[in-house]
Design a protein around this motif. Structure first.
Motif, PDB file in Angstrom:
ATOM      1  N   TYR A 108       0.863  -1.174   0.000  1.00  0.00           N
ATOM      2  CA  TYR A 108       0.000   0.000   0.000  1.00  0.00           C
ATOM      3  C   TYR A 108       0.906   1.232   0.000  1.00  0.00           C
ATOM      4  N   HIS A 109       1.043   1.854  -1.166  1.00  0.00           N
ATOM      5  CA  HIS A 109       2.047   2.901  -1.345  1.00  0.00           C
ATOM      6  C   HIS A 109       1.826   4.188  -0.574  1.00  0.00           C
ATOM      7  N   PRO A 110       0.623   4.656  -0.344  1.00  0.00           N
ATOM      8  CA  PRO A 110       0.523   5.893   0.439  1.00  0.00           C
ATOM      9  C   PRO A 110       1.114   5.777   1.848  1.00  0.00           C
ATOM     10  N   HIS A 111       1.072   4.583   2.441  1.00  0.00           N
ATOM     11  CA  HIS A 111       1.587   4.388   3.802  1.00  0.00           C
ATOM     12  C   HIS A 111       1.980   2.909   3.940  1.00  0.00           C
ATOM     13  N   PRO A 112       3.117   2.500   3.370  1.00  0.00           N
ATOM     14  CA  PRO A 112       3.439   1.070   3.298  1.00  0.00           C
ATOM     15  C   PRO A 112       3.853   0.414   4.610  1.00  0.00           C
ATOM     16  N   GLU A 113       4.366   1.185   5.564  1.00  0.00           N
ATOM     17  CA  GLU A 113       4.793   0.554   6.826  1.00  0.00           C
ATOM     18  C   GLU A 113       4.745   1.548   7.969  1.00  0.00           C
ATOM     19  N   ASP A 114       4.679   0.970   9.172  1.00  0.00           N
ATOM     20  CA  ASP A 114       4.640   1.792  10.380  1.00  0.00           C
ATOM     21  C   ASP A 114       4.975   0.888  11.563  1.00  0.00           C
ATOM     22  N   ARG A 115       5.529   1.446  12.593  1.00  0.00           N
ATOM     23  CA  ARG A 115       5.782   0.680  13.817  1.00  0.00           C
ATOM     24  C   ARG A 115       4.478   0.389  14.549  1.00  0.00           C
ATOM     25  N   ASP A 116       3.465   1.192  14.304  1.00  0.00           N
ATOM     26  CA  ASP A 116       2.182   1.103  14.997  1.00  0.00           C
ATOM     27  C   ASP A 116       1.110   0.551  14.046  1.00  0.00           C
ATOM     28  N   ILE A 117       0.639  -0.652  14.314  1.00  0.00           N
ATOM     29  CA  ILE A 117      -0.361  -1.275  13.438  1.00  0.00           C
ATOM     30  C   ILE A 117      -1.679  -0.497  13.448  1.00  0.00           C
ATOM     31  N   GLU A 118      -1.963   0.216  14.546  1.00  0.00           N
ATOM     32  CA  GLU A 118      -3.194   1.006  14.604  1.00  0.00           C
ATOM     33  C   GLU A 118      -3.216   2.082  13.516  1.00  0.00           C
ATOM     34  N   ARG A 119      -2.067   2.699  13.241  1.00  0.00           N
ATOM     35  CA  ARG A 119      -2.012   3.720  12.178  1.00  0.00           C
ATOM     36  C   ARG A 119      -2.279   3.093  10.811  1.00  0.00           C
ATOM     37  N   LEU A 120      -1.786   1.873  10.612  1.00  0.00           N
ATOM     38  CA  LEU A 120      -2.059   1.192   9.341  1.00  0.00           C
ATOM     39  C   LEU A 120      -3.530   0.802   9.246  1.00  0.00           C
ATOM     40  N   LEU A 121      -4.108   0.393  10.362  1.00  0.00           N
ATOM     41  CA  LEU A 121      -5.533   0.070  10.372  1.00  0.00           C
ATOM     42  C   LEU A 121      -6.358   1.322  10.082  1.00  0.00           C
ATOM     43  N   ASP A 122      -5.912   2.474  10.564  1.00  0.00           N
ATOM     44  CA  ASP A 122      -6.574   3.735  10.226  1.00  0.00           C
ATOM     45  C   ASP A 122      -6.525   4.001   8.721  1.00  0.00           C
ATOM     46  N   CYS A 123      -5.424   3.631   8.082  1.00  0.00           N
ATOM     47  CA  CYS A 123      -5.320   3.792   6.621  1.00  0.00           C
ATOM     48  C   CYS A 123      -6.372   2.938   5.915  1.00  0.00           C
ATOM     49  N   VAL A 124      -6.591   1.747   6.418  1.00  0.00           N
ATOM     50  CA  VAL A 124      -7.609   0.864   5.841  1.00  0.00           C
ATOM     51  C   VAL A 124      -8.996   1.471   6.051  1.00  0.00           C
ATOM     52  N   THR A 125      -9.252   1.972   7.243  1.00  0.00           N
ATOM     53  CA  THR A 125     -10.552   2.565   7.558  1.00  0.00           C
ATOM     54  C   THR A 125     -10.814   3.803   6.701  1.00  0.00           C
ATOM     55  N   ASP A 126      -9.847   4.707   6.665  1.00  0.00           N
ATOM     56  CA  ASP A 126     -10.009   5.967   5.919  1.00  0.00           C
ATOM     57  C   ASP A 126     -10.034   5.725   4.411  1.00  0.00           C
ATOM     58  N   ASP A 127      -9.193   4.822   3.948  1.00  0.00           N
ATOM     59  CA  ASP A 127      -9.135   4.388   2.542  1.00  0.00           C
ATOM     60  C   ASP A 127      -9.207   5.542   1.541  1.00  0.00           C
ATOM     61  N   PRO A 128      -8.273   6.485   1.597  1.00  0.00           N
ATOM     62  CA  PRO A 128      -8.335   7.623   0.686  1.00  0.00           C
ATOM     63  C   PRO A 128      -8.187   7.241  -0.791  1.00  0.00           C
ATOM     64  N   THR A 129      -7.598   6.102  -1.078  1.00  0.00           N
ATOM     65  CA  THR A 129      -7.410   5.684  -2.469  1.00  0.00           C
ATOM     66  C   THR A 129      -8.562   4.813  -2.983  1.00  0.00           C
ATOM     67  N   GLY A 130      -9.398   4.289  -2.084  1.00  0.00           N
ATOM     68  CA  GLY A 130     -10.484   3.396  -2.481  1.00  0.00           C
ATOM     69  C   GLY A 130     -10.031   1.978  -2.769  1.00  0.00           C
ATOM     70  N   ILE A 131      -8.807   1.660  -2.417  1.00  0.00           N
ATOM     71  CA  ILE A 131      -8.245   0.341  -2.728  1.00  0.00           C
ATOM     72  C   ILE A 131      -8.807  -0.771  -1.829  1.00  0.00           C
ATOM     73  N   PHE A 132      -9.195  -0.426  -0.609  1.00  0.00           N
ATOM     74  CA  PHE A 132      -9.678  -1.456   0.327  1.00  0.00           C
ATOM     75  C   PHE A 132     -11.189  -1.664   0.261  1.00  0.00           C
ATOM     76  N   TRP A 133     -11.940  -0.591   0.268  1.00  0.00           N
ATOM     77  CA  TRP A 133     -13.392  -0.701   0.348  1.00  0.00           C
ATOM     78  C   TRP A 133     -14.099  -0.288  -0.942  1.00  0.00           C
ATOM     79  N   GLY A 134     -13.345   0.151  -1.927  1.00  0.00           N
ATOM     80  CA  GLY A 134     -13.936   0.490  -3.233  1.00  0.00           C
ATOM     81  C   GLY A 134     -14.433   1.900  -3.353  1.00  0.00           C
TER      82      GLY A 134
END
Length: 134
Positions: A108-134
């Motif tokens: 996931y190129h906008p935010h490929p890694e983080d020490r905190d999994i919660e921040r990555l889960l926020d990326c999935v929730t927010d989904d600014p690219t539409g890649i996860f939820w369409g």
């Protein structure tokens, strides 16, 4: 020459070990709490009989799935992979991947890694690219 081969074999063994390392029990408990709460909050209770979020932990990976009932068979569910989180034990970071239509994993190129999994889960929730939820 034998010394050089022993060194190479040792490095290959270390690489294989790194690839198969699992999460600690503490990390698994923490992930279960986080993702149980996430899956429960994301889907309204009135839709639980038709739609749900699930996750699976295997080795160093946690995969998030969206599951739906089959339209004719009530007891049959179909799951679609939404996101994969992978722990790198050496760098101590989580990596986030999205699934393509063949369920191959792409960083996931906008935010490929983080020490905190919660921040990555926020990326999935927010989904600014539409890649996860369409």
């Amino acid at each position: 020459m034998a010394h050089k081969l022993d060194e190479i074999d040792h490095l290959l063994l270390l690489d294989r070990t790194r690839l198969t390392m699992s999460l600690s029990e503490f990390e698994i408990i923490r992930l279960k709490r986080l993702f149980n709460a996430y899956c429960e909050i994301r889907i309204p209770r009135e839709l639980n009989t038709k739609l749900r979020l699930d996750y699976r932990i295997r080795g160093r990976h946690l995969t998030l799935y969206e599951s739906r009932h089959h339209h004719e068979k009530v007891d049959l569910w179909y799951s679609t992979a939404i996101a994969r989180f992978e722990k790198d034990p050496h760098q101590q970071v989580w990596r986030l991947f999205s699934a393509d239509r063949n369920e191959d994993w792409l960083p996931y190129h906008p935010h490929p890694e983080d020490r905190d999994i919660e921040r990555l889960l926020d990326c999935v929730t927010d989904d600014p690219t539409g890649i996860f939820w369409g």
